[in-house]
Write a protein that holds these residues in place. Sequence first.
Motif, PDB file in Angstrom:
ATOM      1  N   GLN A 130      71.381  63.155  82.270  1.00 26.89           N
ATOM      2  CA  GLN A 130      70.453  63.436  83.365  1.00 26.89           C
ATOM      3  C   GLN A 130      69.233  62.510  83.316  1.00 26.89           C
ATOM      4  OE1 GLN A 130      71.117  65.295  85.925  1.00 26.89           O
ATOM      5  NE2 GLN A 130      73.024  66.044  85.067  1.00 26.89           N
ATOM      6  N   LYS A 131      68.724  62.250  82.108  1.00 28.36           N
ATOM      7  CA  LYS A 131      67.590  61.327  81.969  1.00 28.36           C
ATOM      8  C   LYS A 131      67.992  59.921  82.399  1.00 28.36           C
ATOM      9  CE  LYS A 131      64.977  63.609  78.294  1.00 28.36           C
ATOM     10  NZ  LYS A 131      64.547  63.534  76.881  1.00 28.36           N
ATOM     11  N   ASN A 132      69.221  59.529  82.058  1.00 25.10           N
ATOM     12  CA  ASN A 132      69.720  58.224  82.467  1.00 25.10           C
ATOM     13  C   ASN A 132      69.814  58.125  83.983  1.00 25.10           C
ATOM     14  OD1 ASN A 132      72.419  56.410  83.018  1.00 25.10           O
ATOM     15  ND2 ASN A 132      71.140  55.605  81.371  1.00 25.10           N
ATOM     16  N   ILE A 133      70.315  59.170  84.623  1.00 21.85           N
ATOM     17  CA  ILE A 133      70.417  59.194  86.092  1.00 21.85           C
ATOM     18  C   ILE A 133      69.027  59.126  86.712  1.00 21.85           C
ATOM     19  CG2 ILE A 133      71.037  60.636  88.072  1.00 21.85           C
ATOM     20  CD1 ILE A 133      73.430  61.641  86.296  1.00 21.85           C
ATOM     21  N   ARG A 134      68.083  59.908  86.169  1.00 24.06           N
ATOM     22  CA  ARG A 134      66.707  59.891  86.682  1.00 24.06           C
ATOM     23  C   ARG A 134      66.112  58.483  86.598  1.00 24.06           C
ATOM     24  NH1 ARG A 134      62.347  63.283  83.456  1.00 24.06           N
ATOM     25  NH2 ARG A 134      62.770  61.605  82.008  1.00 24.06           N
ATOM     26  N   GLN A 135      66.305  57.830  85.443  1.00 19.11           N
ATOM     27  CA  GLN A 135      65.768  56.481  85.260  1.00 19.11           C
ATOM     28  C   GLN A 135      66.411  55.493  86.228  1.00 19.11           C
ATOM     29  OE1 GLN A 135      63.160  55.723  83.452  1.00 19.11           O
ATOM     30  NE2 GLN A 135      63.274  53.577  84.026  1.00 19.11           N
ATOM     31  N   MET A 136      67.717  55.608  86.423  1.00 17.68           N
ATOM     32  CA  MET A 136      68.416  54.707  87.350  1.00 17.68           C
ATOM     33  C   MET A 136      67.955  54.915  88.791  1.00 17.68           C
ATOM     34  SD  MET A 136      70.333  52.530  85.919  1.00 17.68           S
ATOM     35  CE  MET A 136      71.099  52.177  84.369  1.00 17.68           C
ATOM     36  N   GLN A 137      67.755  56.178  89.193  1.00 16.86           N
ATOM     37  CA  GLN A 137      67.269  56.442  90.553  1.00 16.86           C
ATOM     38  C   GLN A 137      65.877  55.842  90.762  1.00 16.86           C
ATOM     39  OE1 GLN A 137      67.666  60.747  90.720  1.00 16.86           O
ATOM     40  NE2 GLN A 137      69.435  60.550  92.064  1.00 16.86           N
ATOM     41  N   LYS A 138      65.025  56.013  89.765  1.00 18.91           N
ATOM     42  CA  LYS A 138      63.676  55.440  89.836  1.00 18.91           C
ATOM     43  C   LYS A 138      63.770  53.918  89.941  1.00 18.91           C
ATOM     44  CE  LYS A 138      59.338  55.323  87.247  1.00 18.91           C
ATOM     45  NZ  LYS A 138      58.651  55.710  86.014  1.00 18.91           N
ATOM     46  N   ARG A 139      64.656  53.357  89.153  1.00 16.52           N
ATOM     47  CA  ARG A 139      64.825  51.904  89.147  1.00 16.52           C
ATOM     48  C   ARG A 139      65.308  51.385  90.500  1.00 16.52           C
ATOM     49  NH1 ARG A 139      68.066  48.104  86.064  1.00 16.52           N
ATOM     50  NH2 ARG A 139      66.998  46.280  86.762  1.00 16.52           N
ATOM     51  N   ILE A 140      66.286  52.073  91.092  1.00 14.72           N
ATOM     52  CA  ILE A 140      66.793  51.677  92.413  1.00 14.72           C
ATOM     53  C   ILE A 140      65.669  51.727  93.437  1.00 14.72           C
ATOM     54  CG2 ILE A 140      68.304  52.391  94.323  1.00 14.72           C
ATOM     55  CD1 ILE A 140      70.303  53.326  92.083  1.00 14.72           C
ATOM     56  N   ASN A 141      64.875  52.791  93.401  1.00 11.16           N
ATOM     57  CA  ASN A 141      63.757  52.920  94.333  1.00 11.16           C
ATOM     58  C   ASN A 141      62.778  51.759  94.163  1.00 11.16           C
ATOM     59  OD1 ASN A 141      62.114  54.281  96.303  1.00 11.16           O
ATOM     60  ND2 ASN A 141      60.775  54.877  94.619  1.00 11.16           N
ATOM     61  N   TYR A 142      62.454  51.411  92.918  1.00 12.20           N
ATOM     62  CA  TYR A 142      61.550  50.297  92.674  1.00 12.20           C
ATOM     63  C   TYR A 142      62.143  48.970  93.151  1.00 12.20           C
ATOM     64  CZ  TYR A 142      57.857  52.648  90.048  1.00 12.20           C
ATOM     65  OH  TYR A 142      56.782  53.419  89.687  1.00 12.20           O
ATOM     66  N   LEU A 143      63.418  48.769  92.868  1.00 13.56           N
ATOM     67  CA  LEU A 143      64.059  47.513  93.287  1.00 13.56           C
ATOM     68  C   LEU A 143      64.031  47.356  94.798  1.00 13.56           C
ATOM     69  CD1 LEU A 143      67.102  47.355  90.848  1.00 13.56           C
ATOM     70  CD2 LEU A 143      65.165  45.775  90.904  1.00 13.56           C
TER      71      LEU A 143
END
Length: 196
Positions: A130-143
């Motif tokens: 879940q933490k990995n998914i949260r980090q990836m979602q944040k990353r996609i938003n930033y990108l």
Amino acid sequence: MLEQFKKYILSNTDISEEQYKELEHLVHSLKIKKGTILLKENQICDRAFFVCKGLLRSYTVDEMGKDHIIQFASENWWIADRSSFYFDEPSDLFIDVIEDAEIVYIQKEFLKNAEKISVNFVSFNTLALQKNIRQMQKRINYLLAATAEKKYLDFIETHREITFRLPLQMIASYLGITPESLSRVRKELARKNFKY
């Protein structure tokens, strides 16, 4: 290496010393040199890597031969192609070694056995996913939406311990910006007297 991994497991789950002995034969360690490729695109990722010392990265390579970095993993971080690892699909990623490293790797059998031994391990693994998914979602938003400066500032906040261990070109690749843009951002932050 094996002792460091054992401490990590014992301190993050309710697995006891005795129970860990049942898993020890499923834990393997390696010392690997900078530049070693641990996973290539289209291979099945049958291992998850835990970094005891050093620095690894996962990345894709586009049709022009340009790297696009997905993740960095330093001490006490995990790295794998999760889709390939869990679903036995050919990997979309490469994983290689940026600094000489000492790693521990496990295969799915370790996870299955640990889950049988400890209900808490299931929760631990689910939370990690879940933490990995949260980090990836944040990353996609930033990108997609953040400025180059905002991306870089977030990178420093998230990866402070490795920022100065990485070439600027790799940081730029991770951020999805050009090295020239990153240089401009760093100059502007220096002008504002930003402290790293």
